[in-house]
Design a protein around this motif. Structure first.
Motif, PDB file in Angstrom:
ATOM      1  N   ALA A  75      57.649  44.515  43.756  1.00 42.50           N
ATOM      2  CA  ALA A  75      57.469  43.992  45.110  1.00 42.50           C
ATOM      3  C   ALA A  75      57.698  42.478  45.130  1.00 42.50           C
ATOM      4  CB  ALA A  75      56.055  44.330  45.596  1.00 42.50           C
ATOM      5  N   GLY A 122      56.860  38.851  44.985  1.00 42.59           N
ATOM      6  CA  GLY A 122      55.679  38.167  44.482  1.00 42.59           C
ATOM      7  C   GLY A 122      54.937  38.886  43.368  1.00 42.59           C
ATOM      8  N   THR A 169      46.880  42.334  42.251  1.00 38.38           N
ATOM      9  CA  THR A 169      46.525  42.034  43.649  1.00 38.38           C
ATOM     10  C   THR A 169      47.146  43.042  44.627  1.00 38.38           C
ATOM     11  OG1 THR A 169      48.374  40.473  43.818  1.00 38.38           O
ATOM     12  CG2 THR A 169      46.242  39.569  43.228  1.00 38.38           C
ATOM     13  N   GLU A 170      48.111  43.809  44.177  1.00 37.68           N
ATOM     14  CA  GLU A 170      48.719  44.836  45.045  1.00 37.68           C
ATOM     15  C   GLU A 170      47.837  46.085  45.168  1.00 37.68           C
ATOM     16  OE1 GLU A 170      52.781  45.622  43.667  1.00 37.68           O
ATOM     17  OE2 GLU A 170      52.984  43.496  43.251  1.00 37.68           O
ATOM     18  N   ASP A 230      46.724  51.704  44.059  1.00 36.06           N
ATOM     19  CA  ASP A 230      47.331  52.909  44.643  1.00 36.06           C
ATOM     20  C   ASP A 230      48.863  52.902  44.651  1.00 36.06           C
ATOM     21  OD1 ASP A 230      47.655  50.974  46.550  1.00 36.06           O
ATOM     22  OD2 ASP A 230      46.595  52.026  48.160  1.00 36.06           O
ATOM     23  N   LYS A 231      49.477  51.836  44.176  1.00 37.83           N
ATOM     24  CA  LYS A 231      50.930  51.711  44.286  1.00 37.83           C
ATOM     25  C   LYS A 231      51.718  52.841  43.612  1.00 37.83           C
ATOM     26  CE  LYS A 231      50.468  48.492  47.092  1.00 37.83           C
ATOM     27  NZ  LYS A 231      49.085  48.970  47.313  1.00 37.83           N
ATOM     28  N   LYS A 252      49.524  39.702  36.469  1.00 36.18           N
ATOM     29  CA  LYS A 252      48.455  38.875  37.076  1.00 36.18           C
ATOM     30  C   LYS A 252      47.059  39.405  36.741  1.00 36.18           C
ATOM     31  CE  LYS A 252      51.603  37.609  40.792  1.00 36.18           C
ATOM     32  NZ  LYS A 252      51.800  37.012  42.104  1.00 36.18           N
ATOM     33  N   THR A 279      39.414  40.377  42.404  1.00 35.07           N
ATOM     34  CA  THR A 279      39.892  41.429  43.307  1.00 35.07           C
ATOM     35  C   THR A 279      39.033  42.681  43.122  1.00 35.07           C
ATOM     36  OG1 THR A 279      41.385  42.488  41.712  1.00 35.07           O
ATOM     37  CG2 THR A 279      42.266  40.604  42.934  1.00 35.07           C
ATOM     38  N   GLY A 339      50.874  45.911  49.115  1.00 35.09           N
ATOM     39  CA  GLY A 339      49.711  45.172  48.638  1.00 35.09           C
ATOM     40  C   GLY A 339      49.451  43.846  49.319  1.00 35.09           C
ATOM     41  N   GLU A 377      51.696  36.177  46.595  1.00 33.89           N
ATOM     42  CA  GLU A 377      53.154  36.389  46.594  1.00 33.89           C
ATOM     43  C   GLU A 377      53.936  35.089  46.421  1.00 33.89           C
ATOM     44  OE1 GLU A 377      54.242  38.667  50.128  1.00 33.89           O
ATOM     45  OE2 GLU A 377      52.421  39.840  49.880  1.00 33.89           O
ATOM     46  N   LYS A 412      58.383  32.999  49.979  1.00 37.77           N
ATOM     47  CA  LYS A 412      58.783  34.249  50.651  1.00 37.77           C
ATOM     48  C   LYS A 412      59.533  34.034  51.968  1.00 37.77           C
ATOM     49  CE  LYS A 412      57.674  36.487  47.187  1.00 37.77           C
ATOM     50  NZ  LYS A 412      57.753  35.244  46.415  1.00 37.77           N
ATOM     51  N   LYS A 426      44.679  36.921  51.935  1.00 40.91           N
ATOM     52  CA  LYS A 426      44.055  36.719  50.616  1.00 40.91           C
ATOM     53  C   LYS A 426      43.871  35.236  50.287  1.00 40.91           C
ATOM     54  CE  LYS A 426      46.063  41.062  49.060  1.00 40.91           C
ATOM     55  NZ  LYS A 426      46.365  41.986  47.991  1.00 40.91           N
ATOM     56  N   LYS A 428      38.550  39.866  52.911  1.00 44.40           N
ATOM     57  CA  LYS A 428      37.471  40.131  51.957  1.00 44.40           C
ATOM     58  C   LYS A 428      36.296  39.182  52.160  1.00 44.40           C
ATOM     59  CE  LYS A 428      36.774  40.849  47.056  1.00 44.40           C
ATOM     60  NZ  LYS A 428      37.271  40.605  45.714  1.00 44.40           N
TER      61      LYS A 428
END
Lengths: 220, 220
Positions: free
Chosen positions: A39, A41, A143-144, A147-148, A166, A173, B41, B144, B148, B166, B199
């Protein structure tokens, strides 16, 4: 040594699959080509930077950088002093084999052991395309979320290795590591996973060993 | 109230653009539809959860969840007790207007003020498609990186608002906030930016105010 960066445009030509031609060429030249997918980042460029630094006394390397726009990533890698081609896709969401083959014109293949392709930041589309690589490598950051693998199954199914990046951010997190490994197993039980933090220099040896072994095997 | 989740398949039909039909329908029914787009994410589902919680006494809402696979996101939102349709694209990298129009059959539009579409996690492809939304909203997390907007310009150009998510992780990253704002300005000088941490419950009021104002305006 500061190398000039060549900037190219992506050639989208779905009917002209050059993957087999690329595979043959790489096999003849005994070059390992890695297709790094993750993805935006996820840490692809940092990983390349840290990987190349660790392998530069051992292997002769080159990079093909895929981005929709800019040469930011190529410029980041330029101080490493290896050949780099930056491909700008002008909107396209992935790299294709025709462009990869074209990028090879900028390299002296006889002088290379290892070519890294950093695909466009995207967990979806790049996984669908064979660009003639030896292996697709998936990278997903903590940080993603865990569940990816379930939500983007194709890449995790196609990949020959997975980097969980990371890991230094894990304490900050809600990342569920047990859940992550369960999800990976669910999609691809054989997939080797390397937990890394490029920033804190954690876990890089196992990844470097894995990569060194397969590159050395190809050279034989 | 626990609502049943309806799971649908994406209908890819590039030649059947239903965006205008959807716009007309939403305008008649005075419904605001938001198309939330961000990388895997980035925090899309958490944002929806926290946004809906804050607005549920004021507006009648529904969600269309887009994912390649699974109904994880829909199940996360189910406790909010609002109508949810989960679309599984089976590999496709974005949602299309035909599927959105089909999803409307599952809602009683006369009972709605605000429809959220959570698009497939992808900074590239969803930005290219008009699904009849009032606004595309971009979400990008500090993890990220600040580049971007330059590397994925279309979304940042198309979006009517940008959520920088975040922000609680900012101290643990090398995120260059000044550079980020410079990059955003470079691509879309008028784009409102909301810095949020769902969060840690930081910065949500400004986003909620913005959304409340445009929703209330539509209802008039």
């Amino acid at each position: 040594m500061k190398m000039e960066i060549k900037i190219m445009k992506n050639i989208l030509a779905a009917n002209q699959n050059k993957a087999e031609e690329i595979k043959k060429l790489l096999s003849q030249k005994k070059i390992l080509m890695i297709n790094l997918i993750g993805a935006p980042g996820a840490g692809k460029t940092t990983l390349l930077e840290q990987t190349i630094l660790r392998l530069k006394d051992r292997f002769r390397m080159a990079v093909i950088e895929g981005d929709i726009a800019t040469d930011i990533d190529a410029r980041r890698l330029q101080p490493l002093g290896i050949p780099i081609v930056q491909i700008n896709t002008d909107g396209a969401c992935h790299l294709e084999s025709t462009t990869i083959l074209k990028a090879f014109d900028e390299f002296n293949l006889a002088d290379l052991d290892l070519v890294f392709v950093e695909n466009v930041g995207n967990l979806v589309c790049p996984a669908e395309f064979d660009i003639g690589e030896y292996a697709k490598i998936a990278i997903s950051s903590v940080t993603e979320g865990e569940d990816k693998p379930l939500k983007y199954p194709l890449l995790f199914r196609e990949a020959k290795a997975l980097l969980l990046s990371k890991t230094d951010l894990m304490p900050y997190t809600d990342f569920d590591k047990t859940g992550f490994y369960k999800n990976v197993k669910n999609i691809n039980a054989e997939l080797p996973v390397f937990e890394i933090s490029c920033k804190k220099n954690i876990g890089m040896e196992l990844w470097i060993n894995w990569l060194t072994q397969i590159t050395a095997r190809i050279k034989k």
